[in-house]
Scaffold this active site. Structure first.
Site, short mmCIF file in Angstrom:
data_model
loop_
_atom_site.label_atom_id
_atom_site.label_comp_id
_atom_site.label_asym_id
_atom_site.label_seq_id
_atom_site.Cartn_x
_atom_site.Cartn_y
_atom_site.Cartn_z
N ASP A 202 -70.93 13.41 -1.19
CA ASP A 202 -71.16 14.83 -1.43
C ASP A 202 -72.39 15.07 -2.30
O ASP A 202 -73.11 16.06 -2.12
CB ASP A 202 -69.93 15.45 -2.08
CG ASP A 202 -68.77 15.62 -1.10
OD1 ASP A 202 -68.98 15.35 0.11
OD2 ASP A 202 -67.68 16.00 -1.53
N ASN B 291 -72.30 24.24 -5.38
CA ASN B 291 -71.00 23.95 -5.97
C ASN B 291 -70.74 24.73 -7.26
O ASN B 291 -69.80 25.51 -7.34
CB ASN B 291 -70.85 22.46 -6.25
CG ASN B 291 -70.22 21.72 -5.10
OD1 ASN B 291 -69.83 22.30 -4.09
ND2 ASN B 291 -70.13 20.40 -5.23
N GLU B 292 -71.56 24.46 -8.28
CA GLU B 292 -71.26 25.06 -9.57
C GLU B 292 -72.43 25.01 -10.53
O GLU B 292 -73.39 24.27 -10.34
CB GLU B 292 -70.07 24.36 -10.24
CG GLU B 292 -70.36 22.99 -10.83
CD GLU B 292 -70.25 21.85 -9.86
OE1 GLU B 292 -71.20 21.03 -9.83
OE2 GLU B 292 -69.25 21.75 -9.13
N THR C 88 -63.31 22.80 -5.15
CA THR C 88 -62.68 21.48 -4.98
C THR C 88 -63.51 20.37 -5.63
O THR C 88 -63.24 19.20 -5.38
CB THR C 88 -62.48 21.17 -3.48
OG1 THR C 88 -63.72 21.34 -2.79
CG2 THR C 88 -61.44 22.10 -2.87
N TYR D 173 -65.99 19.92 -9.47
CA TYR D 173 -65.82 19.81 -10.92
C TYR D 173 -64.79 20.81 -11.44
O TYR D 173 -63.98 20.52 -12.32
CB TYR D 173 -67.17 20.02 -11.59
CG TYR D 173 -67.27 19.59 -13.03
CD1 TYR D 173 -66.23 18.92 -13.67
CD2 TYR D 173 -68.44 19.84 -13.76
CE1 TYR D 173 -66.34 18.52 -14.99
CE2 TYR D 173 -68.56 19.45 -15.07
CZ TYR D 173 -67.51 18.79 -15.69
OH TYR D 173 -67.63 18.41 -17.00
N SER D 174 -64.81 22.02 -10.88
CA SER D 174 -63.87 23.05 -11.33
C SER D 174 -62.42 22.62 -11.15
O SER D 174 -61.57 22.89 -12.00
CB SER D 174 -64.13 24.36 -10.57
OG SER D 174 -63.18 25.35 -10.90
N LEU D 175 -62.13 21.94 -10.05
CA LEU D 175 -60.77 21.46 -9.80
C LEU D 175 -60.35 20.45 -10.87
O LEU D 175 -59.21 20.47 -11.33
CB LEU D 175 -60.69 20.83 -8.41
CG LEU D 175 -59.31 20.33 -7.96
CD1 LEU D 175 -58.34 21.50 -7.82
CD2 LEU D 175 -59.41 19.58 -6.65
N SER D 176 -61.27 19.58 -11.27
CA SER D 176 -60.97 18.59 -12.31
C SER D 176 -60.66 19.26 -13.64
O SER D 176 -59.94 18.71 -14.47
CB SER D 176 -62.16 17.63 -12.49
OG SER D 176 -62.44 16.94 -11.29
#
Length: 297
Positions: free
Chosen positions: A82, A153-154, A193, A195-198
Protein backbone atom coordinates in the site's frame (compact mmCIF):
# COMPACT_ATOMS: atom_id res chain seq x y z
CA UNK A 1 -18.03 3.54 -11.39
CA UNK A 2 -17.12 2.80 -15.00
CA UNK A 3 -15.22 0.12 -16.88
CA UNK A 4 -11.78 0.89 -18.20
CA UNK A 5 -11.03 0.96 -21.90
CA UNK A 6 -8.89 -2.11 -22.67
CA UNK A 7 -6.79 -0.15 -25.22
CA UNK A 8 -4.50 1.76 -22.90
CA UNK A 9 -0.93 2.33 -21.80
CA UNK A 10 0.47 0.67 -18.68
CA UNK A 11 2.48 2.91 -16.34
CA UNK A 12 4.43 0.66 -14.02
CA UNK A 13 5.53 1.98 -10.65
CA UNK A 14 7.66 0.29 -8.02
CA UNK A 15 10.32 1.22 -5.51
CA UNK A 16 13.87 -0.02 -5.92
CA UNK A 17 13.79 -2.16 -2.77
CA UNK A 18 10.58 -3.96 -3.79
CA UNK A 19 11.78 -5.79 -6.90
CA UNK A 20 14.28 -8.28 -5.53
CA UNK A 21 14.85 -10.53 -8.53
CA UNK A 22 15.02 -10.50 -12.31
CA UNK A 23 12.05 -12.86 -12.50
CA UNK A 24 9.78 -10.36 -10.70
CA UNK A 25 10.74 -7.54 -13.05
CA UNK A 26 10.46 -9.67 -16.17
CA UNK A 27 7.06 -11.03 -15.14
CA UNK A 28 5.61 -7.53 -15.01
CA UNK A 29 6.92 -6.35 -18.37
CA UNK A 30 6.30 -9.65 -20.17
CA UNK A 31 2.73 -9.78 -18.93
CA UNK A 32 2.00 -6.30 -20.31
CA UNK A 33 3.60 -7.17 -23.65
CA UNK A 34 1.77 -10.50 -23.80
CA UNK A 35 -1.52 -8.61 -23.87
CA UNK A 36 -0.26 -6.03 -26.36
CA UNK A 37 0.01 -3.01 -24.07
CA UNK A 38 2.39 -0.12 -24.54
CA UNK A 39 4.18 0.61 -21.25
CA UNK A 40 6.57 2.84 -19.32
CA UNK A 41 8.28 2.57 -15.92
CA UNK A 42 9.49 4.99 -13.25
CA UNK A 43 13.24 5.68 -13.25
CA UNK A 44 13.90 3.61 -10.11
CA UNK A 45 12.30 0.57 -11.74
CA UNK A 46 14.24 1.20 -14.95
CA UNK A 47 17.44 1.04 -12.91
CA UNK A 48 16.30 -2.30 -11.45
CA UNK A 49 15.67 -3.63 -14.96
CA UNK A 50 19.19 -2.63 -15.99
CA UNK A 51 20.72 -4.14 -12.84
CA UNK A 52 18.92 -7.46 -13.23
CA UNK A 53 18.83 -7.86 -17.01
CA UNK A 54 21.42 -5.49 -18.44
CA UNK A 55 18.71 -3.90 -20.59
CA UNK A 56 18.85 -0.11 -20.98
CA UNK A 57 15.41 1.32 -21.66
CA UNK A 58 14.93 4.30 -23.98
CA UNK A 59 13.96 7.58 -22.31
CA UNK A 60 10.52 7.31 -23.93
CA UNK A 61 9.88 4.31 -21.66
CA UNK A 62 10.90 6.13 -18.45
CA UNK A 63 9.25 8.78 -16.27
CA UNK A 64 10.57 10.52 -13.15
CA UNK A 65 9.02 12.23 -10.12
CA UNK A 66 5.93 12.89 -12.24
CA UNK A 67 4.43 10.77 -15.02
CA UNK A 68 4.51 13.78 -17.33
CA UNK A 69 2.30 13.83 -20.41
CA UNK A 70 0.70 10.43 -20.94
CA UNK A 71 -2.33 9.20 -22.90
CA UNK A 72 -5.55 9.70 -20.97
CA UNK A 73 -6.40 6.04 -21.64
CA UNK A 74 -3.71 4.75 -19.31
CA UNK A 75 -3.57 2.85 -16.05
CA UNK A 76 -0.86 2.89 -13.38
CA UNK A 77 0.06 -0.55 -12.06
CA UNK A 78 1.90 -0.34 -8.74
CA UNK A 79 3.96 -3.34 -7.68
CA UNK A 80 4.59 -3.53 -3.93
CA UNK A 81 2.37 -2.79 -0.95
CA UNK A 82 0.00 0.00 0.00
CA UNK A 83 2.91 2.38 0.65
CA UNK A 84 4.13 1.82 -2.90
CA UNK A 85 0.65 2.50 -4.26
CA UNK A 86 0.43 5.75 -2.27
CA UNK A 87 3.77 6.91 -3.64
CA UNK A 88 2.72 5.97 -7.16
CA UNK A 89 -0.45 8.03 -6.81
CA UNK A 90 1.62 11.12 -5.98
CA UNK A 91 3.60 10.59 -9.20
CA UNK A 92 0.32 11.15 -11.08
CA UNK A 93 0.40 14.80 -9.95
CA UNK A 94 -3.38 15.05 -10.18
CA UNK A 95 -3.83 13.31 -13.54
CA UNK A 96 -7.14 11.41 -13.83
CA UNK A 97 -5.46 8.07 -14.49
CA UNK A 98 -6.72 4.91 -12.81
CA UNK A 99 -4.45 3.06 -10.39
CA UNK A 100 -4.33 -0.60 -9.42
CA UNK A 101 -1.94 -2.48 -7.17
CA UNK A 102 -0.21 -5.85 -7.29
CA UNK A 103 0.75 -6.78 -3.74
CA UNK A 104 4.20 -8.21 -3.10
CA UNK A 105 4.09 -7.36 0.60
CA UNK A 106 1.90 -8.37 3.52
CA UNK A 107 -1.61 -7.01 4.14
CA UNK A 108 -2.12 -4.93 1.01
CA UNK A 109 -5.52 -3.41 1.73
CA UNK A 110 -5.36 -1.14 -1.35
CA UNK A 111 -3.16 -3.46 -3.42
CA UNK A 112 -5.62 -6.32 -3.59
CA UNK A 113 -4.06 -8.59 -6.23
CA UNK A 114 -1.17 -10.94 -5.40
CA UNK A 115 1.93 -11.16 -7.60
CA UNK A 116 0.79 -14.63 -8.66
CA UNK A 117 -2.22 -12.91 -10.25
CA UNK A 118 -0.19 -10.65 -12.55
CA UNK A 119 -1.38 -12.30 -15.77
CA UNK A 120 -4.94 -12.38 -14.47
CA UNK A 121 -4.89 -8.63 -13.78
CA UNK A 122 -3.59 -7.79 -17.25
CA UNK A 123 -6.08 -10.19 -18.77
CA UNK A 124 -8.90 -8.39 -17.01
CA UNK A 125 -7.55 -5.03 -18.13
CA UNK A 126 -7.47 -6.24 -21.74
CA UNK A 127 -11.06 -7.49 -21.45
CA UNK A 128 -12.31 -4.33 -19.77
CA UNK A 129 -13.10 -6.19 -16.57
CA UNK A 130 -11.68 -3.65 -14.16
CA UNK A 131 -13.87 -0.89 -12.80
CA UNK A 132 -12.83 2.24 -10.94
CA UNK A 133 -13.88 3.56 -7.57
CA UNK A 134 -13.47 7.28 -7.05
CA UNK A 135 -11.68 7.99 -3.76
CA UNK A 136 -11.52 11.41 -2.10
CA UNK A 137 -8.28 13.08 -1.04
CA UNK A 138 -7.28 15.71 1.52
CA UNK A 139 -5.68 19.06 0.68
CA UNK A 140 -3.18 20.41 3.22
CA UNK A 141 -2.24 24.10 3.29
CA UNK A 142 0.19 26.01 5.49
CA UNK A 143 2.84 23.32 5.64
CA UNK A 144 4.93 24.17 2.57
CA UNK A 145 4.86 27.84 1.49
CA UNK A 146 2.70 28.51 -1.58
CA UNK A 147 2.11 24.77 -2.00
CA UNK A 148 -0.94 22.59 -1.46
CA UNK A 149 -0.14 19.00 -0.52
CA UNK A 150 -2.55 16.12 -1.09
CA UNK A 151 -3.14 12.87 0.80
CA UNK A 152 -5.26 9.84 -0.01
CA UNK A 153 -5.09 8.15 3.41
CA UNK A 154 -4.44 10.65 6.16
CA UNK A 155 -2.68 13.62 7.70
CA UNK A 156 -1.06 12.83 11.06
CA UNK A 157 0.43 15.28 13.57
CA UNK A 158 2.75 13.59 16.07
CA UNK A 159 5.22 14.50 18.79
CA UNK A 160 8.94 14.21 18.25
CA UNK A 161 10.26 11.61 20.68
CA UNK A 162 8.38 10.40 23.75
CA UNK A 163 6.96 13.76 24.84
CA UNK A 164 3.33 14.83 24.86
CA UNK A 165 1.99 17.21 22.25
CA UNK A 166 -0.99 19.56 22.53
CA UNK A 167 -3.08 19.94 19.36
CA UNK A 168 -5.81 22.56 19.11
CA UNK A 169 -8.53 21.46 16.68
CA UNK A 170 -10.92 23.89 15.00
CA UNK A 171 -13.62 23.09 12.45
CA UNK A 172 -15.00 25.80 10.17
CA UNK A 173 -13.37 28.45 12.33
CA UNK A 174 -14.81 27.19 15.62
CA UNK A 175 -12.71 25.67 18.38
CA UNK A 176 -13.70 22.02 18.90
CA UNK A 177 -11.18 20.47 21.28
CA UNK A 178 -7.62 20.54 22.52
CA UNK A 179 -6.03 17.10 22.42
CA UNK A 180 -3.14 16.31 24.77
CA UNK A 181 -1.36 13.10 23.80
CA UNK A 182 0.83 11.71 21.05
CA UNK A 183 -0.94 13.61 18.27
CA UNK A 184 -3.97 13.44 16.04
CA UNK A 185 -4.97 11.90 12.69
CA UNK A 186 -7.28 13.32 10.04
CA UNK A 187 -8.27 10.49 7.71
CA UNK A 188 -10.35 9.96 4.60
CA UNK A 189 -12.75 7.01 4.29
CA UNK A 190 -10.00 5.24 2.32
CA UNK A 191 -7.56 5.93 5.17
CA UNK A 192 -10.01 4.66 7.79
CA UNK A 193 -8.47 1.19 7.46
CA UNK A 194 -4.90 2.49 7.78
CA UNK A 195 -3.27 4.49 10.61
CA UNK A 196 -6.61 5.76 11.92
CA UNK A 197 -7.81 2.19 12.50
CA UNK A 198 -4.68 1.46 14.57
CA UNK A 199 -5.58 4.48 16.73
CA UNK A 200 -9.06 3.12 17.40
CA UNK A 201 -10.88 4.95 14.61
CA UNK A 202 -13.94 3.49 12.83
CA UNK A 203 -13.96 1.53 9.58
CA UNK A 204 -15.73 3.67 6.97
CA UNK A 205 -17.02 2.52 3.58
CA UNK A 206 -14.98 4.41 0.94
CA UNK A 207 -17.95 6.04 -0.81
CA UNK A 208 -19.02 7.88 2.37
CA UNK A 209 -18.56 11.64 2.18
CA UNK A 210 -16.76 12.31 5.44
CA UNK A 211 -13.49 12.78 7.31
CA UNK A 212 -12.37 11.10 10.53
CA UNK A 213 -10.58 12.77 13.44
CA UNK A 214 -8.74 10.19 15.57
CA UNK A 215 -6.68 11.22 18.63
CA UNK A 216 -3.38 9.39 19.13
CA UNK A 217 -2.99 8.04 22.69
CA UNK A 218 -4.94 10.94 24.24
CA UNK A 219 -4.12 11.89 27.83
CA UNK A 220 -7.76 12.85 28.33
CA UNK A 221 -9.69 9.56 28.20
CA UNK A 222 -12.88 11.31 27.07
CA UNK A 223 -11.27 12.08 23.70
CA UNK A 224 -12.71 9.71 21.10
CA UNK A 225 -12.65 9.52 17.29
CA UNK A 226 -15.31 11.59 15.55
CA UNK A 227 -16.69 11.52 12.00
CA UNK A 228 -17.46 14.85 10.32
CA UNK A 229 -18.77 15.92 6.87
CA UNK A 230 -16.13 16.27 4.17
CA UNK A 231 -17.39 19.82 3.52
CA UNK A 232 -15.66 20.81 6.78
CA UNK A 233 -12.44 22.81 6.99
CA UNK A 234 -10.14 21.63 9.79
CA UNK A 235 -7.40 23.74 11.39
CA UNK A 236 -4.71 22.17 13.57
CA UNK A 237 -2.37 24.18 15.80
CA UNK A 238 0.35 22.51 17.86
CA UNK A 239 2.16 23.17 21.11
CA UNK A 240 5.08 20.80 21.72
CA UNK A 241 7.46 20.66 24.69
CA UNK A 242 10.49 20.20 22.47
CA UNK A 243 9.33 23.06 20.22
CA UNK A 244 8.70 20.85 17.18
CA UNK A 245 6.32 18.18 15.95
CA UNK A 246 6.15 16.05 12.83
CA UNK A 247 3.31 16.06 10.35
CA UNK A 248 2.87 13.43 7.66
CA UNK A 249 0.72 13.43 4.56
CA UNK A 250 0.48 9.77 3.57
CA UNK A 251 4.10 8.63 3.36
CA UNK A 252 5.75 12.09 3.30
CA UNK A 253 6.92 13.62 6.59
CA UNK A 254 7.65 17.26 7.48
CA UNK A 255 8.55 19.27 10.59
CA UNK A 256 6.00 21.58 12.18
CA UNK A 257 7.33 24.27 14.52
CA UNK A 258 5.59 25.02 17.82
CA UNK A 259 2.59 27.23 17.26
CA UNK A 260 2.51 26.20 13.62
CA UNK A 261 -0.86 25.54 12.07
CA UNK A 262 -2.19 23.76 9.00
CA UNK A 263 -5.54 23.77 7.26
CA UNK A 264 -7.05 20.54 5.94
CA UNK A 265 -10.00 20.33 3.59
CA UNK A 266 -11.42 18.13 0.84
CA UNK A 267 -9.11 18.19 -2.16
CA UNK A 268 -10.26 18.95 -5.68
CA UNK A 269 -8.22 15.92 -6.72
CA UNK A 270 -9.56 12.38 -6.67
CA UNK A 271 -8.00 8.96 -7.09
CA UNK A 272 -9.60 6.41 -9.40
CA UNK A 273 -8.76 3.07 -7.83
CA UNK A 274 -9.20 0.16 -10.25
CA UNK A 275 -10.50 -3.12 -8.84
CA UNK A 276 -11.71 -6.42 -10.32
CA UNK A 277 -15.41 -6.43 -11.17
CA UNK A 278 -16.21 -9.02 -8.50
CA UNK A 279 -14.20 -7.46 -5.67
CA UNK A 280 -15.98 -5.25 -3.12
CA UNK A 281 -14.87 -3.31 -0.04
CA UNK A 282 -16.58 -5.90 2.14
CA UNK A 283 -14.78 -8.75 0.37
CA UNK A 284 -11.50 -7.01 1.20
CA UNK A 285 -12.56 -6.53 4.83
CA UNK A 286 -13.25 -10.24 5.19
CA UNK A 287 -10.18 -11.41 3.25
CA UNK A 288 -7.61 -8.99 4.68
CA UNK A 289 -8.94 -8.27 8.16
CA UNK A 290 -11.14 -11.32 8.76
CA UNK A 291 -13.95 -8.86 9.53
CA UNK A 292 -17.03 -10.67 10.81
CA UNK A 293 -15.36 -14.07 10.40
CA UNK A 294 -16.26 -16.80 12.88
CA UNK A 295 -13.06 -17.67 14.75
CA UNK A 296 -14.55 -19.62 17.63
CA UNK A 297 -14.26 -23.40 17.59
Amino acid sequence: MFFLNPKMKILFFSRAEICRSASEVEALVQSAERFGFDWAVNRELAECIFRFTGQTLPESKIYGSSIGKQPQESIMVCYGGDGTLLEGIHRLDGASIAVTGINSGHLGFLSTASKEQTDEIFGRISCGELRTQQRTMLAIEGLVPDTTLHALNEVAVQSLGATMIRTRVSIDGRHVATCDGSGIIIATPTGSTAYSLSAGGPVVEPSCRCMIISPLAPHNLTMRPVVIPDTSVISLETVARNRQATISADNRTFTLDEGGSVTIRLSERSVFLAVPHNNSFYDTLRDKMMWGMEIRK
